[in-house]
Design an enzyme around this catalytic site. Sequence first.
Site, PDB file in Angstrom:
ATOM      1  N   GLU A 207       0.809  -1.226   0.000  1.00 46.14           N
ATOM      2  CA  GLU A 207       0.000   0.000   0.000  1.00 46.14           C
ATOM      3  C   GLU A 207       0.846   1.282   0.000  1.00 46.14           C
ATOM      4  O   GLU A 207       0.739   2.123   0.893  1.00 46.14           O
ATOM      5  CB  GLU A 207      -0.980   0.002   1.174  1.00 46.14           C
ATOM      6  CG  GLU A 207      -1.939  -1.184   1.159  1.00 46.14           C
ATOM      7  CD  GLU A 207      -3.024  -1.087   2.226  1.00 46.14           C
ATOM      8  OE1 GLU A 207      -3.066  -0.079   2.957  1.00 46.14           O
ATOM      9  OE2 GLU A 207      -3.839  -2.027   2.319  1.00 46.14           O
ATOM     10  N   GLU A 399      -5.236  -8.877   0.899  1.00 48.28           N
ATOM     11  CA  GLU A 399      -5.885  -8.571   2.180  1.00 48.28           C
ATOM     12  C   GLU A 399      -7.370  -8.374   1.913  1.00 48.28           C
ATOM     13  O   GLU A 399      -7.758  -7.709   0.953  1.00 48.28           O
ATOM     14  CB  GLU A 399      -5.350  -7.287   2.834  1.00 48.28           C
ATOM     15  CG  GLU A 399      -3.979  -7.375   3.452  1.00 48.28           C
ATOM     16  CD  GLU A 399      -3.579  -6.075   4.150  1.00 48.28           C
ATOM     17  OE1 GLU A 399      -4.477  -5.322   4.597  1.00 48.28           O
ATOM     18  OE2 GLU A 399      -2.371  -5.807   4.224  1.00 48.28           O
TER      19      GLU A 399
END
Length: 484
Positions: A207, A399
């Site tokens: 991220e 995720e």
Amino acid sequence: MKTFYWGVVQSAFQFEMGDSLRRSIDARTDWWAWVRDSFNIKNDLVSGDLPEEGINNYELYEIDHRLAKDLGLNAYQLTIEWSRLFPCPTKGVEVDFERDSYGLIKRVKITEETLRKLEELVNHREVEHYLAVLKNLKKMGFSTFVTLNHQTLPIWIHDPLWTRESFEKSRARGWVDEENILEFVKFSAYAAWKFSDLVDYWATFDEPMVTVELGYLAPYVGWPPGIVNPEAAKRVIINQMVAHARAYDAIKEFSRAPVGIILNIIPAYPFRPSDERDAKAAENYDYFHNRLFLNALNDGRVDLDLNWSETKIDHLARNDWIGNNYYTREVVKWTEPRFEELPMVSFVGVEGYGYSGNPKSVSPDNNPTIDFGWEVYPKGLYDSTLEATEYGRPVFITENGVADSRDMLRPRYIMEHVEQVKRLLESGADVRGYFHWALTDNYEWAMGFKIRFGLYEVDLITKERIPRRKSVETYGRIVREGLE
């Protein structure tokens, strides 16, 4: 038929610490300094909870691996923490590098001498720890996915308090400073050299746009360094892109495993679809948050000035696979550009939707919201992952999970999101895995221990793992039955 990977995910800082004798503490990260800063605590930028009170995966990893195995999982994703291996600077280990015509680093030379010098500086105890963890995973039959940078940075790379208080004078500004690309390449090369036989998939970053958006454009959310500096944000974007590409090259010198990057691809929908300006806001959000990295690292199309003008730079097109972390969507409407330096930031999330909901409530579309306030929107997993597949790389859902301490939403959440994975496979999308966040509760960054994502609750006193039975049974059943 290709193997489909069912797994769980953990990062180092969020899961490792918590032993009663404080033997597993890692006090050399930017986040360690950030969460205990008195200004941050006083102003509710962080919870005041401390990671050393955490779940102690560092000592109890064998227990967690067994829980994952009992679920029937065949993959496990974890982070090797940079600051644990190199708690002190490695800047004295010099490397040769070359630049391209744009001034970007296009080649870094890692030699045997480089590795020998790093071997003299590394914390051998931590190397042995990660070797033991990875060997245990392999012994139990897991495929291993290893991330090298999951938000945290060594304090000698990024001192967030110094940077916040004196940006120009700080000598540890993280990804703002190009020199740290070289440090990351050295760390990545060393990790590949040391652990390559035990790693099936590498990820450079997790991220990277979170670092940009929350650290340099949104000082109220509790993310280091907590400043508004759009010029720094632009440098962080480009430097992370270059760091990924050069780390990719370095890893490939010592490992045959695929090297990818994990992004939180967020689908953006216009608040009023018939409104041209809202439609443009959604388009700009997608380009800024999702496409900048996807375009650069897969196709070599780089927006160097962040003004919608892309340049072909082939040496940045380095990527074998894409990870997608998906939790919810964004519903956006037009706003005049917030920063002169970033004209594409012309969007704002609409209250009640996506990440802007009220905890334990419902969105305006009558979708439930989780303990965080995030809207449950399974279709967004389909849309965001389909976007990733456009680039011709295998995609993993790296995720997906829900903050739900009462375990009321999680079973259905898992089922509905896995249904979207089935839809993707039926459409022919090259999706190869689903990883649930998380096996156990964790330290949720600025929110501390208030937010509970685990299939297993963790008693923070005893460190006992207590199953949230409905969710454990649901995920285990899905894994056993597969996606047929």
